[in-house]
Design a protein around this motif. Sequence first.
Motif, PDB file in Angstrom:
ATOM      1  N   VAL A   1      49.249  46.474  41.730  1.00 59.70           N
ATOM      2  CA  VAL A   1      49.709  46.244  40.348  1.00 59.70           C
ATOM      3  C   VAL A   1      48.829  45.195  39.668  1.00 59.70           C
ATOM      4  CG1 VAL A   1      51.643  45.427  38.939  1.00 59.70           C
ATOM      5  CG2 VAL A   1      52.090  46.837  40.937  1.00 59.70           C
ATOM      6  N   VAL A   2      48.409  44.203  40.430  1.00 61.82           N
ATOM      7  CA  VAL A   2      47.627  43.097  39.843  1.00 61.82           C
ATOM      8  C   VAL A   2      46.215  43.548  39.482  1.00 61.82           C
ATOM      9  CG1 VAL A   2      46.532  40.880  40.379  1.00 61.82           C
ATOM     10  CG2 VAL A   2      48.939  41.237  40.923  1.00 61.82           C
ATOM     11  N   LYS A   3      45.668  44.401  40.291  1.00 59.57           N
ATOM     12  CA  LYS A   3      44.238  44.722  40.132  1.00 59.57           C
ATOM     13  C   LYS A   3      43.846  45.179  38.717  1.00 59.57           C
ATOM     14  CE  LYS A   3      42.553  45.417  44.775  1.00 59.57           C
ATOM     15  NZ  LYS A   3      42.135  46.323  45.849  1.00 59.57           N
ATOM     16  N   PRO A   4      44.585  46.064  38.092  1.00 59.32           N
ATOM     17  CA  PRO A   4      44.172  46.454  36.739  1.00 59.32           C
ATOM     18  C   PRO A   4      44.287  45.313  35.722  1.00 59.32           C
ATOM     19  CG  PRO A   4      45.781  47.997  37.639  1.00 59.32           C
ATOM     20  CD  PRO A   4      45.751  46.832  38.554  1.00 59.32           C
ATOM     21  N   LEU A   5      45.158  44.361  36.012  1.00 66.79           N
ATOM     22  CA  LEU A   5      45.381  43.281  35.048  1.00 66.79           C
ATOM     23  C   LEU A   5      44.360  42.169  35.182  1.00 66.79           C
ATOM     24  CD1 LEU A   5      49.250  42.902  35.494  1.00 66.79           C
ATOM     25  CD2 LEU A   5      48.068  44.121  33.683  1.00 66.79           C
ATOM     26  N   TYR A   6      43.908  41.951  36.377  1.00 65.47           N
ATOM     27  CA  TYR A   6      43.056  40.797  36.659  1.00 65.47           C
ATOM     28  C   TYR A   6      41.816  41.302  37.371  1.00 65.47           C
ATOM     29  CZ  TYR A   6      41.815  36.117  38.294  1.00 65.47           C
ATOM     30  OH  TYR A   6      41.172  34.952  38.536  1.00 65.47           O
ATOM     31  N   PRO A   7      40.713  41.452  36.648  1.00 61.25           N
ATOM     32  CA  PRO A   7      39.521  42.089  37.217  1.00 61.25           C
ATOM     33  C   PRO A   7      39.028  41.449  38.506  1.00 61.25           C
ATOM     34  CG  PRO A   7      39.284  41.785  34.859  1.00 61.25           C
ATOM     35  CD  PRO A   7      40.536  41.092  35.240  1.00 61.25           C
ATOM     36  N   LEU A   8      39.133  40.132  38.615  1.00 57.44           N
ATOM     37  CA  LEU A   8      38.625  39.475  39.826  1.00 57.44           C
ATOM     38  C   LEU A   8      39.401  39.900  41.071  1.00 57.44           C
ATOM     39  CD1 LEU A   8      37.826  35.834  38.638  1.00 57.44           C
ATOM     40  CD2 LEU A   8      36.239  37.675  39.158  1.00 57.44           C
ATOM     41  N   ALA A   9      40.602  40.417  40.842  1.00 55.59           N
ATOM     42  CA  ALA A   9      41.399  40.862  41.985  1.00 55.59           C
ATOM     43  C   ALA A   9      40.797  42.110  42.627  1.00 55.59           C
ATOM     44  CB  ALA A   9      42.825  41.151  41.536  1.00 55.59           C
ATOM     45  N   GLN A  10      39.876  42.762  41.934  1.00 54.77           N
ATOM     46  CA  GLN A  10      39.235  43.947  42.509  1.00 54.77           C
ATOM     47  C   GLN A  10      38.482  43.596  43.784  1.00 54.77           C
ATOM     48  OE1 GLN A  10      39.588  46.924  41.200  1.00 54.77           O
ATOM     49  NE2 GLN A  10      40.437  46.440  39.198  1.00 54.77           N
ATOM     50  N   ARG A  11      38.051  42.322  43.842  1.00 49.70           N
ATOM     51  CA  ARG A  11      37.255  41.922  45.025  1.00 49.70           C
ATOM     52  C   ARG A  11      38.121  41.693  46.249  1.00 49.70           C
ATOM     53  NH1 ARG A  11      33.758  37.062  42.411  1.00 49.70           N
ATOM     54  NH2 ARG A  11      33.211  38.128  40.487  1.00 49.70           N
ATOM     55  N   ILE A  12      39.413  41.591  46.042  1.00 48.94           N
ATOM     56  CA  ILE A  12      40.290  41.305  47.181  1.00 48.94           C
ATOM     57  C   ILE A  12      40.544  42.597  47.921  1.00 48.94           C
ATOM     58  CG2 ILE A  12      42.567  40.450  47.898  1.00 48.94           C
ATOM     59  CD1 ILE A  12      42.623  38.831  45.304  1.00 48.94           C
ATOM     60  N   THR A  13      40.185  42.570  49.186  1.00 47.41           N
ATOM     61  CA  THR A  13      40.319  43.809  49.963  1.00 47.41           C
ATOM     62  C   THR A  13      41.518  43.741  50.906  1.00 47.41           C
ATOM     63  OG1 THR A  13      38.746  42.819  51.477  1.00 47.41           O
ATOM     64  CG2 THR A  13      37.891  44.420  49.889  1.00 47.41           C
TER      65      THR A  13
END
Lengths: 310, 677
Positions: B497-509
């Motif tokens: 849910v967070v990933k689309p809202l917070y781009p830097l969260a894309q790096r969290i695997t």
Amino acid sequence: MRQIVKRTLAVHVLGALVVWYGESRMGKTTTAQYMVREILAAYEESNPNAFRAKYYEAGEITSHYGNEMKRGIKSLYFAALGTPLDDGIYQRDPPEAIASLLVHELRRRNLQIIFIDEAGCLSLGAIWGMVLVRDVAKSLEWNLTLVFIGMDDLPQKMTRLAKLEGRVHEWCYFEEYNLKETWKLLAQLHPHFASLDFNNEEHQEQIKFLYKTYGGLPGQLVPFIQRMIYRLQEHRGEINLTFLRAVHLLTARDKQQMIQHSLANYYGMPAEKAARKSAAQVAHVRHKGSDDNGKKISPKASSKKLPPKR
Amino acid sequence: MLELKLEHLIVLEALEKSNLTHGRVVSLAEIAESISKQDNRRLADAYAQRLHPTIGKILGLLRTRGLVFSLDDGNAHRFHGSTHVLQPSGTSIPFVQSRRCRVLALVREAVLERGRAVRNSDILERADVSEQVKGIPSRDITHDVLSLWGTGELTVVGRVRGENKGINLYLPADMDVDRYKPSQPLTWLDEVAQAIEAMWAERDEEAKALGLRPKPFTTGDVRARIADSPFHSQPVLKKDPRVLVNAMKHLAETRAPLLRKIRRRGQKALLWVPAGVSDEDVDFGDSYANDGERLGVAVARAVERLGRPVTVQDVKDEIERDFALVLGGDSSLFVALSDAAKETYNLYDGKGPQKHVLRRVYRVGRAGRDSYYYPEDTPQARAYVVFRQLELKWSGICPEEQLAALKTVSLPWVAKGRAMLLKYEVETFLRAITTLLSNVEIDKITERGAQALRNHAEDTIQSAQHWLTISGLSQLQVPHDVLTEIPTWTAEHLLQVVKPLYPLAQRITGTHQFIRLMYPRIRRVPNPEFESRFSEDHRKAAEFFYDRTDALLYMAKQWGGPECSLQAVLAANELGRLRDHRFVLPTLESNSFETRLAGIACLAFLWSAEGSERLRRIAVEDPDAGVRQSALWAFGFAGGQGARELLISRGKEDSSSRVREFVREALEACEGSWWMM
């Protein structure tokens, strides 16, 4: 009062900044609260021109402490929404972002006039923050009028910044009523005064007495009327000058005794001196008052300081 | 009267004066002392030689005239007398002691006075009061002392450190060394040096007896050794540890250092050895057989120090106090401790898991993020961990905060729900703490702590009940009970849910990284179905879940658009920890549009089916345009079925232009997300 209401509403279409200034007991707060009631009473959802208003009394925001603009906006936010601004948003976002949020909510609530009482306690930075909200509203094509109500140095504060002074659309000065206006006010407040004859000397004396004692201050006259109504319950005769004096003195005497007691016991003043001083304080000479003919009397400044506490 | 030259007269006058003063024959120096400055200048003007040879020569001339006589003591000391003052035949030669002899006598006096060999400063102090060396400058005395040492008339029996009052201890060669050599230290540095020397000697001896190498010592070891110092008392040493540290530093940094410091990686305390001892000659603590033994000792010591089961941090502190406990292996302390506490270990050598022969450490439980260890698996230790868990739970409830917040809640129905929820949570807690207290095997410390918590809980229940009673909310149409179930998300779901809202969260695997980042921003609740982190069912593998409503509120305030964040601020202020939508529904019937707005904001984040249905109705039927606008957004955000269709219909049918304008914006925006509005 009605004139001030009309003048304020007249500039509302501009999304105005308005300053109301006057001494204590002039009726500024009463007028503001009256306006809010009337506006809310007239509100109809189906009327596209209807809007809501809010009145609140601002807390002190001092200079040189924290981000004053944000604190001003936060004060407005709480007043308009009834809920405090989130700390995270407050810390993180710049003033303009918080102002945008507030305007968004004001639009939803159709809130277009906000009366900010005791605006004299606000710092210049806080006022500027509130003006920012109004500017943001204007940029979003939303009419938001802020009415700053106060005493102290409010007018000087508003003129200290040229950009602030230039934005104020209306300046409303609350003056005392003159003798005739006081008569009219009293006539509206109680039927006894409505029945008085302007050509009757004794009736004139009654009005003059009240005018001398309380000036043309609605904030003083209305409580007097209430006290008079209360005393009438015990009074069997007619309302005349003597009765009016008695109503005044019954309260004034208590006030004098209270002041005298506190001067003597709290400040350690000698009894005679305390009595003289308390009498002088209660013997009311109005600043900027008017004489019997409605002519203004020069203010009598009292510069004596109280003695140190015992 | 013979006519004499002025210069001769000057010398004769000075001789006679000196003879009269001393009452005897006098030396050249004594005659020279009697000559005034003016006469001195006259002689210097008249003769090119210096004064003494001039006087000698003039005396020779006067001797030939019979005015002066001279006597010799056979030691190259010559004395003179005036024939007018003294009788040549009846005059004896005075006894003259050399300056060196006088200084030697002075040293003897100083030694006898102090009862020990003396330093230069002691000799000079004695010179101030001694007649022996009257008139001899300090510089000359010092020079003579060194000269006497050089000739062997004085011996150096020892050396002193510190105070800058002299290093050598002097003793006349003919005096008994054993009697006069000082046994006590004369300075603070000396005392420290002596303590260190004695301590090292003992260590060395012990080590040799065991066939080992001596161990280095710490400042603490030296401090413990110096019990009663005449220079600094124990309280002074404790108050200002730098006193000893500076002394040891000085001893290590002088030109002839006594000590050498050793700093080891991972070791807080400094180690010291005598200057001449190399690292190879020292034992740094390999006396424990393995890390397991070290850990056992560390845990035992930490428990003794703290009086309770200990965490990894406590054990780490203990290891830093004693370098001998530093682990030799490559594993971190956390892993080593965890392995040591297991019942079995596996060397992956084909033998499979094997039991520890000797278990020195037991893991007695976990409270929050900390595991607790104890030397034995005792009921008291486990009871302590349970108490810690309850303590953490109590702080998580935040009772004072919750009670205070009731005053700021503007929706009375929600306030009542919050008060009921608080009361329920505290009652549950009270049952748990009472169960712990009924356990007879808890120790006194745990019992006291638990008792205090119980009192707090009882007070809180009373306060909540009192608030419910006096608030006058009994007439409100609200449920009699409060739902305590909390809708939750796993960390994995939340991350998506967070990933689309917070781009830097894309790096969290990984979720572990995400959990660390989110702690403690979003409230977590224990998973009642938790089995094990390695469970195949991911719902049973998560020990904690995230409170869905809290997560939504956090994200909305952090990353949401203006509508989203404003609604979140409203809802967060009202809801608190309440998740029962039934307490919010009555707000929608209120006459006050502000109350209805707050209620809508709460329902937007509670995501309930009934709430969504009410939102749909409000979005169509409410008389206030602002309320309808809010309800439209809230319905869409809460995932209401047919949100888009509702928007389209309201965009055509709503009477308010503001609402229609809002719908137009929403239809554009909600292609992306309700979050961004």
